[in-house]
Design a protein around this motif. Structure first.
Motif, mmCIF file in Angstrom:
data_model
loop_
_atom_site.group_PDB
_atom_site.id
_atom_site.type_symbol
_atom_site.label_atom_id
_atom_site.label_comp_id
_atom_site.label_asym_id
_atom_site.label_seq_id
_atom_site.Cartn_x
_atom_site.Cartn_y
_atom_site.Cartn_z
ATOM 1 N N TYR A 113 0.845 -1.201 0.000
ATOM 2 C CA TYR A 113 0.000 0.000 0.000
ATOM 3 C C TYR A 113 0.876 1.245 0.000
ATOM 4 O O TYR A 113 0.666 2.170 -0.782
ATOM 5 N N ARG A 114 1.866 1.264 0.899
ATOM 6 C CA ARG A 114 2.746 2.426 1.013
ATOM 7 C C ARG A 114 3.493 2.694 -0.294
ATOM 8 O O ARG A 114 3.608 3.833 -0.742
ATOM 9 N N ALA A 115 4.019 1.642 -0.892
ATOM 10 C CA ALA A 115 4.770 1.792 -2.142
ATOM 11 C C ALA A 115 3.881 2.335 -3.254
ATOM 12 O O ALA A 115 4.292 3.211 -4.022
ATOM 13 N N ALA A 116 2.665 1.830 -3.344
ATOM 14 C CA ALA A 116 1.743 2.290 -4.383
ATOM 15 C C ALA A 116 1.411 3.775 -4.190
ATOM 16 O O ALA A 116 1.357 4.534 -5.155
ATOM 17 N N ILE A 117 1.236 4.184 -2.955
ATOM 18 C CA ILE A 117 0.939 5.594 -2.673
ATOM 19 C C ILE A 117 2.141 6.460 -3.021
ATOM 20 O O ILE A 117 2.006 7.494 -3.682
ATOM 21 N N ARG A 118 3.325 6.031 -2.607
ATOM 22 C CA ARG A 118 4.541 6.806 -2.916
ATOM 23 C C ARG A 118 4.733 6.947 -4.412
ATOM 24 O O ARG A 118 5.148 7.999 -4.893
ATOM 25 N N GLU A 119 4.461 5.888 -5.157
ATOM 26 C CA GLU A 119 4.692 5.896 -6.600
ATOM 27 C C GLU A 119 3.513 6.471 -7.378
ATOM 28 O O GLU A 119 3.596 6.602 -8.593
ATOM 29 N N GLY A 120 2.418 6.786 -6.681
ATOM 30 C CA GLY A 120 1.241 7.351 -7.355
ATOM 31 C C GLY A 120 0.554 6.365 -8.258
ATOM 32 O O GLY A 120 -0.044 6.748 -9.259
ATOM 33 N N LYS A 121 0.619 5.082 -7.921
ATOM 34 C CA LYS A 121 0.022 4.050 -8.766
ATOM 35 C C LYS A 121 -1.433 3.825 -8.426
ATOM 36 O O LYS A 121 -1.845 3.879 -7.277
ATOM 37 N N ALA A 122 -2.195 3.501 -9.447
ATOM 38 C CA ALA A 122 -3.585 3.079 -9.276
ATOM 39 C C ALA A 122 -3.595 1.552 -9.247
ATOM 40 O O ALA A 122 -2.585 0.911 -9.541
ATOM 41 N N ALA A 123 -4.726 0.987 -8.898
ATOM 42 C CA ALA A 123 -4.849 -0.480 -8.864
ATOM 43 C C ALA A 123 -4.623 -1.050 -10.247
ATOM 44 O O ALA A 123 -4.983 -0.466 -11.260
ATOM 45 N N GLU A 124 -3.950 -2.181 -10.289
ATOM 46 C CA GLU A 124 -3.677 -2.829 -11.580
ATOM 47 C C GLU A 124 -4.516 -4.064 -11.735
ATOM 48 O O GLU A 124 -4.912 -4.696 -10.827
#
Length: 124
Positions: A113-124
């Motif tokens: 979760y943290r990594a996705a938020i840091r990278e600005g990623k949406a669900a894949e």
């Protein structure tokens, strides 16, 4: 599947509701079950047209709505997530995502979760 867009009564593992009546309606519809569902619900209210149109105080009883959620879910985390969002300067959805991550209900490590938020990623 981890995510299903077309929920079926009795088949919901995690329900996230940003409004108390939303959670109570899903409980009434049979989506929340004592053997399966973790309900994460914000204790906020957005009043319906019928509640606003009543001659006197037409608001539904928030305590009764919360009781309905707690009575039908395996576990109910009904909190003032809206206040947490305001206090942190964040969005309600972000706080609700944090509550989901903290629950450990999904097979997703907290660091993902943290990594996705840091990278600005949406669900894949």
């Amino acid at each position: 599947p981890v995510l299903g867009l077309n929920a079926a009564p009795g088949r919901v593992d995690v329900f996230i509701g940003t409004e108390l009546l939303e959670g109570a309606r899903r409980a009434e519809a049979g989506m929340l079950t004592r053997d399966r569902t973790l309900a994460i619900v914000a204790r906020r209210r957005s009043y319906t047209v019928a509640e606003k149109s009543e001659g006197g105080d037409g608001r539904l009883d928030g305590a009764a709505l919360e009781t309905a959620i707690r009575a039908t879910a395996r576990e109910a985390r009904v909190e003032d997530y809206d206040a947490l969002a305001r206090a942190s300067g964040g969005a309600l959805n972000a706080v609700m995502l944090g509550a989901l991550a903290a629950s450990g209900a999904l097979p997703v490590p907290a660091e993902a979760y943290r990594a996705a938020i840091r990278e600005g990623k949406a669900a894949e």
